[in-house]
Design a protein around this motif. Structure first.
Motif, PDB file in Angstrom:
ATOM      1  N   PHE A   1       8.510  17.405 -22.207  1.00 12.18           N
ATOM      2  CA  PHE A   1       8.880  18.367 -23.112  1.00 12.18           C
ATOM      3  C   PHE A   1       8.615  18.219 -24.577  1.00 12.18           C
ATOM      4  N   GLY A   2       8.755  18.991 -25.449  1.00  6.70           N
ATOM      5  CA  GLY A   2       8.302  18.666 -26.866  1.00  6.70           C
ATOM      6  C   GLY A   2       6.994  19.850 -27.019  1.00  6.70           C
ATOM      7  N   ASP A   3       6.069  19.286 -27.719  1.00 11.69           N
ATOM      8  CA  ASP A   3       4.887  20.042 -28.024  1.00 11.69           C
ATOM      9  C   ASP A   3       3.992  20.387 -26.827  1.00 11.69           C
ATOM     10  N   ARG A   4       4.422  19.494 -25.345  1.00 10.13           N
ATOM     11  CA  ARG A   4       3.667  19.722 -24.224  1.00 10.13           C
ATOM     12  C   ARG A   4       4.515  19.909 -23.184  1.00 10.13           C
ATOM     13  N   LYS A   5       4.557  20.646 -22.519  1.00  7.91           N
ATOM     14  CA  LYS A   5       5.445  21.216 -21.323  1.00  7.91           C
ATOM     15  C   LYS A   5       4.818  20.857 -19.946  1.00  7.91           C
TER      16      LYS A   5
ATOM     17  N   PHE B   1       0.818  -1.116  -0.011  1.00  5.03           N
ATOM     18  CA  PHE B   1      -0.112  -0.138   0.122  1.00  5.03           C
ATOM     19  C   PHE B   1       0.833   1.218  -0.104  1.00  5.03           C
ATOM     20  N   ALA B   2       0.329   2.369  -0.463  1.00  3.72           N
ATOM     21  CA  ALA B   2       1.055   3.648  -0.553  1.00  3.72           C
ATOM     22  C   ALA B   2      -0.017   4.720  -0.839  1.00  3.72           C
ATOM     23  N   ILE B   3       0.464   5.695  -0.200  1.00  2.47           N
ATOM     24  CA  ILE B   3      -0.515   6.899  -0.440  1.00  2.47           C
ATOM     25  C   ILE B   3       0.481   7.946  -0.890  1.00  2.47           C
ATOM     26  N   GLY B   4       0.216   8.941  -1.900  1.00  2.00           N
ATOM     27  CA  GLY B   4       1.096  10.205  -2.165  1.00  2.00           C
ATOM     28  C   GLY B   4       0.402  11.490  -2.417  1.00  2.00           C
ATOM     29  N   ILE B   5       0.920  12.404  -2.335  1.00  2.00           N
ATOM     30  CA  ILE B   5       0.432  13.764  -2.785  1.00  2.00           C
ATOM     31  C   ILE B   5       1.292  14.387  -4.015  1.00  2.00           C
ATOM     32  N   SER B   6       0.746  15.094  -4.913  1.00  2.00           N
ATOM     33  CA  SER B   6       1.714  15.332  -6.015  1.00  2.00           C
ATOM     34  C   SER B   6       0.941  17.018  -6.449  1.00  2.00           C
ATOM     35  N   TYR B   7       1.932  17.572  -7.191  1.00  2.65           N
ATOM     36  CA  TYR B   7       1.597  18.953  -7.576  1.00  2.65           C
ATOM     37  C   TYR B   7       2.029  18.758  -9.234  1.00  2.65           C
ATOM     38  N   ALA B   8       1.347  19.077 -10.298  1.00  6.38           N
ATOM     39  CA  ALA B   8       1.313  18.689 -11.691  1.00  6.38           C
ATOM     40  C   ALA B   8       1.098  20.133 -12.200  1.00  6.38           C
ATOM     41  N   TYR B   9       2.027  20.632 -13.274  1.00  8.71           N
ATOM     42  CA  TYR B   9       1.771  21.614 -14.047  1.00  8.71           C
ATOM     43  C   TYR B   9       1.728  21.171 -15.565  1.00  8.71           C
ATOM     44  N   GLN B  10       1.092  21.645 -16.718  1.00  8.63           N
ATOM     45  CA  GLN B  10       1.164  21.427 -17.913  1.00  8.63           C
ATOM     46  C   GLN B  10       0.511  22.647 -18.662  1.00  8.63           C
ATOM     47  N   GLN B  11       1.351  22.671 -19.836  1.00 12.01           N
ATOM     48  CA  GLN B  11       0.856  23.780 -20.853  1.00 12.01           C
ATOM     49  C   GLN B  11       0.940  23.028 -22.221  1.00 12.01           C
TER      50      GLN B  11
END
Length: 255
Positions: A241-245, A42-52
């Motif tokens: 990286f590429g067309d999606r950051k 089992f695992a629990i996690g928190i994340s922050y994600a940025y996308q452009q």
């Protein structure tokens, strides 16, 4: 004769029941089971994600106010669409076997769609925010210090006046040891983004709209790494990286 037999039985019992002399090896007739392979399930996690990334317009309709000038506002007048999103999420994972992990997630997204429209309208921005949820699975195979994995994720977001369904598939290959791992891979994303609302467009006034959007490019590249802070706590950093950051920072605890 009977006394001799009783004496032999008594000697045998004493011999079998006596402890081994010092220095003599003790032989056990009970087999020792081999140690089982253990892993954290089992695992629990928190994340922050940025996308452009850039969007592609698949359908659009505008409703102009009654006295608006006929400027020919339509799909052909939309020049460029860019979507930017910040997300925070909570992830729960279950690993029944070392080669497969199932997970569920819930989070909050705050995004903005910037649309470049032909003159005289110019550029407009539409904000959205709300809750999203989803789940997926990871399949992996490891040999010595090398591994390959494939992760599939499907999420649904009902935010403000928008519905956003996203499918992501990420194949990766990398190396690992007790201190962490590094990898390279690809990111496939298929998004269906439908949004409606109204915006003020000078000189037209208040204009209502309905748009359907999708990713302009589905594939991008990624690179990442994981640092094991302790036996059950790890920090993951990943960039696309590429067309999606994109960029992701995750903290996960296993138990």
């Amino acid at each position: 004769m009977k006394k001799n037999i009783l004496l032999l039985i008594l000697v045998a019992c004493v011999t079998l029941g006596a402890p081994a002399m010092a220095g003599e090896p003790v032989v056990s007739t009970t087999p020792t089971p081999a140690p089982a392979y253990q892993w954290d399930k089992f695992a629990i996690g928190i994340s922050y994600a940025y996308q452009q990334q850039d969007y592609e317009l698949t359908d659009v309709s505008f409703t102009l106010p009654p006295m608006a000038p006929p400027l020919g506002l339509g799909p052909e007048s939309v020049r460029e669409i860019e979507n930017t999103a910040d997300s925070f999420l909570l992830k729960f994972s279950y690993t029944p076997y070392p080669f497969v992990t199932f997970f569920a997630l819930v989070g909050h997204v705050d995004g903005e769609v910037d649309v470049a429209i032909a003159p005289p309208v110019g550029g407009v921005s539409v904000d959205y925010d709300g809750i999203f949820y989803g789940g997926g699975a990871t399949l992996n195979y490891a040999y010595e210090h090398y591994f390959v994995s494939v992760t599939g994720t499907y999420t649904v977001a009902n935010v403000d006046d928008a519905n956003i369904d996203t499918l992501v598939v990420s194949p990766k290959i990398g190396i690992f040891n007790d201190r962490g791992a590094i990898w390279v891979g690809a990111h496939y994303q298929s998004t269906e983004h439908s949004q409606s609302g109204s915006i003020a467009l000078p000189p037209l006034g208040q204009v209502t709209f309905d748009v359907d959007l999708e990713d302009e490019e589905n594939w991008s590249w990624l690179v990442g790494g994981r640092i094991n802070l302790s036996e059950d706590l790890s920090l993951t950093l990943e960039a696309g990286f590429g067309d999606r950051k994109q960029a992701i920072v995750s903290l996960e605890r296993k138990f």
